[in-house]
Design a protein around this motif. Structure first.
Motif, PDB file in Angstrom:
ATOM      1  N   ARG A  22      42.439  27.448  32.631  1.00 15.03           N
ATOM      2  CA  ARG A  22      42.985  27.758  31.327  1.00 15.03           C
ATOM      3  C   ARG A  22      43.057  29.273  31.231  1.00 15.03           C
ATOM      4  O   ARG A  22      42.227  29.972  31.781  1.00 15.03           O
ATOM      5  CB  ARG A  22      42.079  27.230  30.217  1.00 15.03           C
ATOM      6  N   PHE A  23      44.028  29.760  30.532  1.00 19.10           N
ATOM      7  CA  PHE A  23      44.111  31.192  30.342  1.00 19.10           C
ATOM      8  C   PHE A  23      44.753  31.513  29.019  1.00 19.10           C
ATOM      9  O   PHE A  23      45.418  30.693  28.430  1.00 19.10           O
ATOM     10  CB  PHE A  23      44.862  31.881  31.493  1.00 19.10           C
ATOM     11  N   SER A  24      44.508  32.720  28.563  1.00 18.70           N
ATOM     12  CA  SER A  24      45.140  33.179  27.332  1.00 18.70           C
ATOM     13  C   SER A  24      45.755  34.537  27.598  1.00 18.70           C
ATOM     14  O   SER A  24      45.255  35.307  28.403  1.00 18.70           O
ATOM     15  CB  SER A  24      44.113  33.289  26.207  1.00 18.70           C
ATOM     16  N   LYS A  25      46.815  34.819  26.904  1.00 16.96           N
ATOM     17  CA  LYS A  25      47.491  36.093  27.073  1.00 16.96           C
ATOM     18  C   LYS A  25      47.000  37.070  26.025  1.00 16.96           C
ATOM     19  O   LYS A  25      46.609  36.700  24.935  1.00 16.96           O
ATOM     20  CB  LYS A  25      48.994  35.915  26.972  1.00 16.96           C
ATOM     21  N   SER A  26      47.059  38.319  26.377  1.00 16.94           N
ATOM     22  CA  SER A  26      46.633  39.379  25.474  1.00 16.94           C
ATOM     23  C   SER A  26      47.587  39.494  24.286  1.00 16.94           C
ATOM     24  O   SER A  26      48.760  39.203  24.389  1.00 16.94           O
ATOM     25  CB  SER A  26      46.607  40.700  26.239  1.00 16.94           C
ATOM     26  N   GLU A  64      48.944  43.181  43.415  1.00 17.19           N
ATOM     27  CA  GLU A  64      49.709  43.779  42.332  1.00 17.19           C
ATOM     28  C   GLU A  64      50.140  42.792  41.245  1.00 17.19           C
ATOM     29  O   GLU A  64      51.064  43.038  40.489  1.00 17.19           O
ATOM     30  CB  GLU A  64      50.904  44.562  42.882  1.00 17.19           C
ATOM     31  N   LYS A  65      49.437  41.656  41.174  1.00 16.36           N
ATOM     32  CA  LYS A  65      49.625  40.706  40.082  1.00 16.36           C
ATOM     33  C   LYS A  65      48.318  40.654  39.292  1.00 16.36           C
ATOM     34  O   LYS A  65      47.237  40.797  39.855  1.00 16.36           O
ATOM     35  CB  LYS A  65      49.977  39.316  40.599  1.00 16.36           C
ATOM     36  N   VAL A  66      48.431  40.424  38.002  1.00 11.88           N
ATOM     37  CA  VAL A  66      47.270  40.423  37.114  1.00 11.88           C
ATOM     38  C   VAL A  66      46.954  38.993  36.699  1.00 11.88           C
ATOM     39  O   VAL A  66      47.847  38.231  36.319  1.00 11.88           O
ATOM     40  CB  VAL A  66      47.530  41.303  35.875  1.00 11.88           C
ATOM     41  N   TYR A  67      45.656  38.650  36.779  1.00 12.72           N
ATOM     42  CA  TYR A  67      45.189  37.303  36.448  1.00 12.72           C
ATOM     43  C   TYR A  67      44.063  37.395  35.427  1.00 12.72           C
ATOM     44  O   TYR A  67      43.125  38.167  35.600  1.00 12.72           O
ATOM     45  CB  TYR A  67      44.675  36.598  37.709  1.00 12.72           C
ATOM     46  N   ASP A  68      44.152  36.590  34.384  1.00 15.52           N
ATOM     47  CA  ASP A  68      43.088  36.502  33.387  1.00 15.52           C
ATOM     48  C   ASP A  68      42.217  35.307  33.766  1.00 15.52           C
ATOM     49  O   ASP A  68      42.590  34.157  33.558  1.00 15.52           O
ATOM     50  CB  ASP A  68      43.681  36.310  31.993  1.00 15.52           C
ATOM     51  N   VAL A  69      41.053  35.587  34.333  1.00 13.68           N
ATOM     52  CA  VAL A  69      40.146  34.533  34.790  1.00 13.68           C
ATOM     53  C   VAL A  69      38.968  34.342  33.842  1.00 13.68           C
ATOM     54  O   VAL A  69      37.967  33.731  34.202  1.00 13.68           O
ATOM     55  CB  VAL A  69      39.657  34.812  36.231  1.00 13.68           C
ATOM     56  N   THR A  70      39.100  34.824  32.614  1.00 13.28           N
ATOM     57  CA  THR A  70      38.019  34.737  31.623  1.00 13.28           C
ATOM     58  C   THR A  70      37.517  33.311  31.464  1.00 13.28           C
ATOM     59  O   THR A  70      36.300  33.075  31.459  1.00 13.28           O
ATOM     60  CB  THR A  70      38.495  35.268  30.255  1.00 13.28           C
ATOM     61  N   SER A  71      38.421  32.372  31.347  1.00 13.00           N
ATOM     62  CA  SER A  71      38.017  30.986  31.117  1.00 13.00           C
ATOM     63  C   SER A  71      37.285  30.384  32.308  1.00 13.00           C
ATOM     64  O   SER A  71      36.642  29.350  32.200  1.00 13.00           O
ATOM     65  CB  SER A  71      39.245  30.128  30.794  1.00 13.00           C
ATOM     66  N   TYR A  72      37.341  31.031  33.433  1.00  8.66           N
ATOM     67  CA  TYR A  72      36.754  30.528  34.659  1.00  8.66           C
ATOM     68  C   TYR A  72      35.376  31.138  34.978  1.00  8.66           C
ATOM     69  O   TYR A  72      34.608  30.579  35.753  1.00  8.66           O
ATOM     70  CB  TYR A  72      37.729  30.811  35.809  1.00  8.66           C
ATOM     71  N   VAL A  73      35.060  32.254  34.368  1.00  7.49           N
ATOM     72  CA  VAL A  73      33.834  32.996  34.702  1.00  7.49           C
ATOM     73  C   VAL A  73      32.585  32.124  34.650  1.00  7.49           C
ATOM     74  O   VAL A  73      31.782  32.111  35.576  1.00  7.49           O
ATOM     75  CB  VAL A  73      33.675  34.241  33.804  1.00  7.49           C
ATOM     76  N   GLU A  74      32.398  31.379  33.584  1.00  2.00           N
ATOM     77  CA  GLU A  74      31.187  30.565  33.433  1.00  2.00           C
ATOM     78  C   GLU A  74      31.146  29.385  34.409  1.00  2.00           C
ATOM     79  O   GLU A  74      30.079  28.860  34.696  1.00  2.00           O
ATOM     80  CB  GLU A  74      31.056  30.058  31.995  1.00  2.00           C
ATOM     81  N   GLU A  75      32.290  28.973  34.915  1.00  2.00           N
ATOM     82  CA  GLU A  75      32.368  27.833  35.830  1.00  2.00           C
ATOM     83  C   GLU A  75      32.350  28.261  37.295  1.00  2.00           C
ATOM     84  O   GLU A  75      32.336  27.419  38.186  1.00  2.00           O
ATOM     85  CB  GLU A  75      33.639  27.039  35.516  1.00  2.00           C
ATOM     86  N   HIS A  76      32.343  29.542  37.540  1.00  3.42           N
ATOM     87  CA  HIS A  76      32.403  30.071  38.903  1.00  3.42           C
ATOM     88  C   HIS A  76      31.154  29.690  39.692  1.00  3.42           C
ATOM     89  O   HIS A  76      30.050  30.011  39.290  1.00  3.42           O
ATOM     90  CB  HIS A  76      32.544  31.595  38.833  1.00  3.42           C
ATOM     91  N   PRO A  77      31.321  28.989  40.819  1.00  3.48           N
ATOM     92  CA  PRO A  77      30.159  28.552  41.601  1.00  3.48           C
ATOM     93  C   PRO A  77      29.323  29.704  42.147  1.00  3.48           C
ATOM     94  O   PRO A  77      28.136  29.541  42.414  1.00  3.48           O
ATOM     95  CB  PRO A  77      30.758  27.751  42.750  1.00  3.48           C
TER      96      PRO A  77
END
Length: 117
Positions: A22-26, A64-77
């Motif tokens: 899941r991701f959200s845009k600024s 050179e591409k930007v990814y918002d991984v905020t929703s993934y941080v807590e699930e990161h193994p």
């Protein structure tokens, strides 16, 4: 340090296989351009990306591409290892030989724009 980066990247990629991203845009004012498919793409400068460098707001740069991984941080193994390159370039570790090719397609679910040149 290299082991920690490799662990971060491996964990990040492994977990992408099992989690629906899941991701959200600024909400910032957008600078946009069109890619080859005429899709509108937001362009970010490095200073903007660097502001997103914490657990609750985590962006990374890959080729050179930007990814918002905020929703993934807590699930990161790999735990907090994902935060090592928060707001910065993660290209080198992401493209290591230990990654399954399907993970490269999955990262696109977090894509929010391109890095300004």
């Amino acid at each position: 340090m290299e082991l920690m980066v490799v662990t971060l990247i491996i964990g990040f990629l492994f977990s992408l296989l099992f989690i629906a991203p899941r991701f959200s845009k600024s909400d910032q004012t957008e600078k946009v351009h069109s890619d080859a498919n005429t899709k509108t793409v937001r362009a970010y400068n490095k200073a903007e990306v660097l502001l997103h460098n914490k657990r609750t707001d985590c962006w990374i740069i890959i080729k050179e591409k930007v990814y918002d991984v905020t929703s993934y941080v807590e699930e990161h193994p790999g735990g907090d290892a994902i935060l090592v390159h928060a707001g910065d370039d993660s290209t080198e570790g992401f493209f290591g030989p230990q990654h399954a090719t399907r993970v490269f397609d999955m990262i696109e679910d977090f894509y929010i724009g391109d890095l300004e040149k």
